[in-house]
Design an enzyme around this catalytic site. Structure first.
Site, PDB file in Angstrom:
ATOM      1  N   GLN A   1      40.992 -20.124  60.855  1.00 14.30           N
ATOM      2  CA  GLN A   1      40.449 -18.948  60.182  1.00 14.30           C
ATOM      3  C   GLN A   1      41.592 -18.102  59.620  1.00 14.30           C
ATOM      4  O   GLN A   1      42.153 -17.252  60.292  1.00 14.30           O
ATOM      5  CB  GLN A   1      39.595 -18.101  61.126  1.00 14.30           C
TER       6      GLN A   1
ATOM      7  N   ASN B   1      26.617 -10.655  47.878  1.00 17.70           N
ATOM      8  CA  ASN B   1      27.634 -11.664  48.157  1.00 17.70           C
ATOM      9  C   ASN B   1      27.054 -13.056  48.344  1.00 17.70           C
ATOM     10  O   ASN B   1      27.681 -14.063  47.991  1.00 17.70           O
ATOM     11  CB  ASN B   1      28.432 -11.272  49.403  1.00 17.70           C
TER      12      ASN B   1
ATOM     13  N   TYR C   1      37.273  -6.554  68.246  1.00 18.15           N
ATOM     14  CA  TYR C   1      36.716  -5.730  67.171  1.00 18.15           C
ATOM     15  C   TYR C   1      36.019  -4.506  67.751  1.00 18.15           C
ATOM     16  O   TYR C   1      35.139  -4.614  68.612  1.00 18.15           O
ATOM     17  CB  TYR C   1      35.726  -6.525  66.315  1.00 18.15           C
TER      18      TYR C   1
ATOM     19  N   GLN D   1      24.898  -5.235  50.009  1.00 14.24           N
ATOM     20  CA  GLN D   1      26.164  -5.955  49.858  1.00 14.24           C
ATOM     21  C   GLN D   1      26.016  -7.401  50.330  1.00 14.24           C
ATOM     22  O   GLN D   1      26.568  -8.318  49.717  1.00 14.24           O
ATOM     23  CB  GLN D   1      27.261  -5.244  50.660  1.00 14.24           C
TER      24      GLN D   1
END
Length: 333
Positions: A177, A295, A54, A291
């Site tokens: 996942q 969530n 990432y 956010q």
């Protein structure tokens, strides 16, 4: 926050996990990333998912700095290995060389002695599976990871790995996942039944379908400025498949269902995946702390059978269930 066992293991994780695929080190500045992690911690999230690839390894480093000073025993830190992290031929895949070098590099970036879960980010068709599993087992024996999981493996690949692990006495895979949402249900046919039988829990990514299930994308209108659909750092190609008027029209029809329950569209989407008993956690990402706070309200929400039917009646015509038997598009994360 609610907590669930990861598969049939003894490890408990927060049913909302925080992931940093397209945010840390890439889409948002470090101060904003730290603010999101603090919000996650404040809301009771203890499970954090990342990967070496990432943001070109930067996401792990940002997460490590963001979690600095936290009580390590109170966190579950997950990372992954497979995608290229350097220019060399051995800077990728699931060879013993790459796994053993990558775990050490991930631990340095994350500023920790071990990760709770180390995941094979894809299946490696060029490396003997026995080699991969032995390397993962050695990582566990060395105390550098506590458990082993996989990401986006097909059911037959998981089954093959379990067979080898049993025959050779290796630690078994405890997690998968995959991508999973109201719109993308590929795992339901084969991965979930196998996982239920074998004690594997799902840690699902993109439960909000790259933001489409928030309802912010409108049929017949261009994507909002600053949204993932306009992002040039890896998000736009993933979300583009949902940006069709028939899909967006159906998504808009979910809004009254969410409103009747006192939920936002995003909360409804996250709560929906958590109704699947094989799901151990839903991964949410964020570029702003609010956010995260929104969530996390999906934790502990129960959707009764009538609500689940209403959702299916609306969304079923645009659901993807079997795109060529693959677990998901062979892309990140």
């Amino acid at each position: 926050m609610e907590f669930r066992h990861l598969g049939r293991s003894g490890l408990k994780i927060s049913e909302i996990a925080y992931g940093n695929w397209l945010t840390h080190g890439s889409q948002v500045e470090e101060d904003a990333a730290h603010a999101c992690v603090r919000a996650a911690l404040d809301e009771g999230i203890t499970t954090f998912d990342t990967a070496d690839v990432y943001a070109g390894t930067r996401a792990e480093a940002v997460l490590g700095r963001a979690l600095e000073g936290q009580r390590r025993e109170g966190l579950e830190i997950f990372t992954k290995v497979y995608w290229p992290t350097g220019p060399g031929q051995n800077d990728r895949g699931l060879s013993r060389k790459h796994i053993m070098e990558s775990i050490d590099a991930s631990l340095r970036r994350l500023q920790t002695d071990y990760v709770d879960l180390y995941q094979a980010h894809r299946f490696d068709y060029e490396t003997p599976l026995e080699e991969t599993l032995r390397a993962f087992d050695d990582v566990v024996r060395q105390g550098k990871a506590l458990y082993i999981g996989v990401s986006e493996w097909r059911a037959e690949e998981i089954a093959q790995a379990l067979k080898i692990a049993d025959e050779m006495g290796f630690d078994r895979i405890i997690s998968s996942q995959p991508q999973y949402s109201m719109l993308w249900r590929v795992i339901e046919e084969e991965v979930v039944p196998l996982s239920e039988k074998e004690g594997i829990g799902q840690i699902v990514w993109s439960p909000i379908a790259q933001g489409v299930l928030t309802g912010k994308y409108k049929p017949g209108q261009p994507p909002p400025a600053g949204s993932r659909a306009t992002d040039d750092k890896g998000g736009s190609d993933m979300v583009s498949r949902w940006l069709q008027d028939d899909v967006l029209t159906r998504v808009q029809q979910l809004e009254p269902i969410a409103a009747d329950l006192g939920l936002s569209m995003a909360q409804l989407a996250v709560a929906w995946v958590l109704q699947n008993p094989n799901v151990s956690a839903a991964i949410v990402g964020a570029s702003r702390p609010e956010q995260v706070r929104d969530n996390v309200k999906a934790a502990g929400v129960t959707l009764d059978a009538d609500v689940m039917k209403r959702i299916d009646d609306v969304i079923a015509p645009v659901v993807t269930r079997d795109p060529g038997k693959t677990a998901s598009p062979r892309k990140r994360p």
